[in-house]
Design an enzyme around this catalytic site. Structure first.
Site, PDB file in Angstrom:
ATOM      1  N   ARG A 194      11.410   3.821   2.975  1.00 40.00           N
ATOM      2  CA  ARG A 194      10.990   2.638   3.982  1.00 40.00           C
ATOM      3  C   ARG A 194      12.202   1.827   4.556  1.00 40.00           C
ATOM      4  NH1 ARG A 194       5.954  -1.413   4.454  1.00 40.00           N
ATOM      5  NH2 ARG A 194       4.986   0.637   5.175  1.00 40.00           N
ATOM      6  N   LYS A 248      26.601  -4.278  -2.033  1.00 37.20           N
ATOM      7  CA  LYS A 248      28.075  -4.386  -1.896  1.00 37.20           C
ATOM      8  C   LYS A 248      28.951  -3.536  -0.783  1.00 37.20           C
ATOM      9  CE  LYS A 248      27.219  -3.603  -6.770  1.00 37.20           C
ATOM     10  NZ  LYS A 248      27.563  -2.420  -8.061  1.00 37.20           N
ATOM     11  N   HIS A 290       5.587   5.981  11.485  1.00 31.88           N
ATOM     12  CA  HIS A 290       5.002   5.604  10.020  1.00 31.88           C
ATOM     13  C   HIS A 290       4.000   6.873   9.699  1.00 31.88           C
ATOM     14  CE1 HIS A 290       3.564   4.033   6.309  1.00 31.88           C
ATOM     15  NE2 HIS A 290       3.170   2.854   6.535  1.00 31.88           N
ATOM     16  N   ARG A 301       0.660  -1.106   0.049  1.00 32.29           N
ATOM     17  CA  ARG A 301       0.095  -0.038  -0.094  1.00 32.29           C
ATOM     18  C   ARG A 301       0.809   1.291  -0.004  1.00 32.29           C
ATOM     19  NH1 ARG A 301      -2.677  -3.949   1.948  1.00 32.29           N
ATOM     20  NH2 ARG A 301      -0.696  -4.770   2.699  1.00 32.29           N
ATOM     21  N   THR A 302       1.806   1.479   0.909  1.00 35.32           N
ATOM     22  CA  THR A 302       2.612   2.616   1.151  1.00 35.32           C
ATOM     23  C   THR A 302       3.139   2.883  -0.147  1.00 35.32           C
ATOM     24  OG1 THR A 302       2.686   2.067   3.463  1.00 35.32           O
ATOM     25  CG2 THR A 302       4.071   3.820   2.625  1.00 35.32           C
TER      26      THR A 302
HETATM   27  N1   CP Z   1      -0.061   0.097   5.821  1.00 35.75           N
HETATM   28  C1   CP Z   1       1.165  -0.218   5.278  1.00 35.75           C
HETATM   29  O1   CP Z   1       2.225   0.147   5.643  1.00 35.75           O
HETATM   30  O2   CP Z   1       1.199  -1.208   4.434  1.00 35.75           O
HETATM   31  P1   CP Z   1       2.283  -1.792   3.361  1.00 35.75           P
HETATM   32  O3   CP Z   1       3.339  -2.394   4.478  1.00 35.75           O
HETATM   33  O4   CP Z   1       1.643  -2.807   2.560  1.00 35.75           O
HETATM   34  O5   CP Z   1       3.073  -0.650   2.729  1.00 35.75           O
END
Ligand code: CP
Length: 305
Positions: free
Chosen positions: A101, A80, A129, A51-52
């Protein structure tokens, strides 16, 4: 001038949050706009995501920007031995914005300190998040008509769950009451409870996921027990199916109740809940596109009309 990044929800004032939610509503009404024409965004995903990443990339595409990046760090020169700092400095040569991320807590803050382009934290370990929090707040405001004075029940992995940690901070401006439902192994950490105490936020802790808790709740926020955060797999096996929300548990719930989940789910919401009009997790994920359009414009100082 140092650029504006979004690394933690606690850097957002109440006014910042309300401005982003107002702009998200404008994007929901009209998602396709040429506000990122000529701009390149880099999505650097050192950890898996559906999703993110896809909602950020959709947001960039809907704003007419372009995307570079990776979804598997093993295909990059970090395999590397290239440091995160060097990776960030390289990508800063190519892009106007970094969305990252990373499994290490603090990685997004560190990235924002070594580059002069904005960094959006798309999740750093068990820490934060913030874009998820803003889409959660948007979903709460949209379904409840307000953010004020709500009872929010957080269920599942409250120890490692970065989405619940960020949500507490985001909701702190709006006089919430929290119920924390978790097994002892996954209890809300002291840091978050001290934050609540400091800000006068009421909370109650439970180990049983009882219907009486659901019946007093406005927002039921389910979370997954995250296998990837455990070092002891026996402990994971013990707690992985500890709470499962079933449709018949909702029979006496409030009319305005909505069920949120950052997703992905594993077993914690039974499939028979999906058809209940109180289930809102798929719409919540859709709201991520509009909220992320608003966040991107905010960090790049692009006005939204
Ligand atoms: N909600 C969320 O962070 O989903 P993903 O891990 O799929 O990005």
């Amino acid at each position: 001038m140092k650029s504006k990044s979004l690394v933690s929800i606690d850097q957002c004032s109440k006014e910042d949050i309300l401005r982003i939610l107002e702009n998200a509503a404008k994007f929901e009404a009209n998602p396709n706009r040429k506000l990122l024409e000529g701009k390149v965004a880099a999505t650097l995903f050192f950890e898996p995501s559906t999703r993110t990443r896809l909602s950020f990339e959709t947001a960039i595409n809907r704003l007419d920007g372009r995307v570079i990046g990776f979804t598997d760090a093993s295909t990059t020169s970090s395999s590397k031995g290239e440091t995160l700092k060097d990776t960030i400095l390289m990508v800063s040569n190519y892009a106007d914005l970094i969305i990252m991320r990373h499994h290490l807590e603090g990685a997004a803050r560190y990235a924002s300190e070594v580059t002069n382009i904005p960094v959006i934290n798309a999740g750093d370990g068990a820490n934060q998040h913030p874009s998820q929090t803003l889409l959660d707040l948007y979903s709460i405001q949209k379904t409840q008509g307000t953010l004020d004075n709500l009872t929010i029940t957080l269920v599942g992995d409250l120890k490692y769950g970065r989405t619940v940690h960020s949500l507490i901070v985001g909701m702190s401006h709006f006089n919430p009451t929290f119920n924390f439902v978790a097994p002892n192994e996954l209890k809300m950490p002291d840091e978050q409870k001290h934050f609540c105490d400091k800000h006068g936020i009421r909370y109650h802790e439970y180990t049983e996921f009882d219907e009486s808790i659901i019946d007093e709740t406005d927002i039921l926020y389910m979370t997954r027990v995250q296998r990837e955060r455990f070092t002891d797999m026996e402990e994971y096996e013990r707690v992985k199916n500890v709470y499962i929300l079933k449709n018949d548990m909702l029979k006496n719930s409030k009319d305005n109740l909505k069920i949120l989940h950052p997703l992905p789910r594993v077993n914690e919401i039974a499939y028979d809940v999906d058809d209940n009009p109180k289930a809102y997790y798929f719409q919540q994920a859709r709201n991520g596109v509009f909220t992320r359009e608003a966040i991107i414009c905010d960090v790049l100082n692009i006005p939204v009309n």
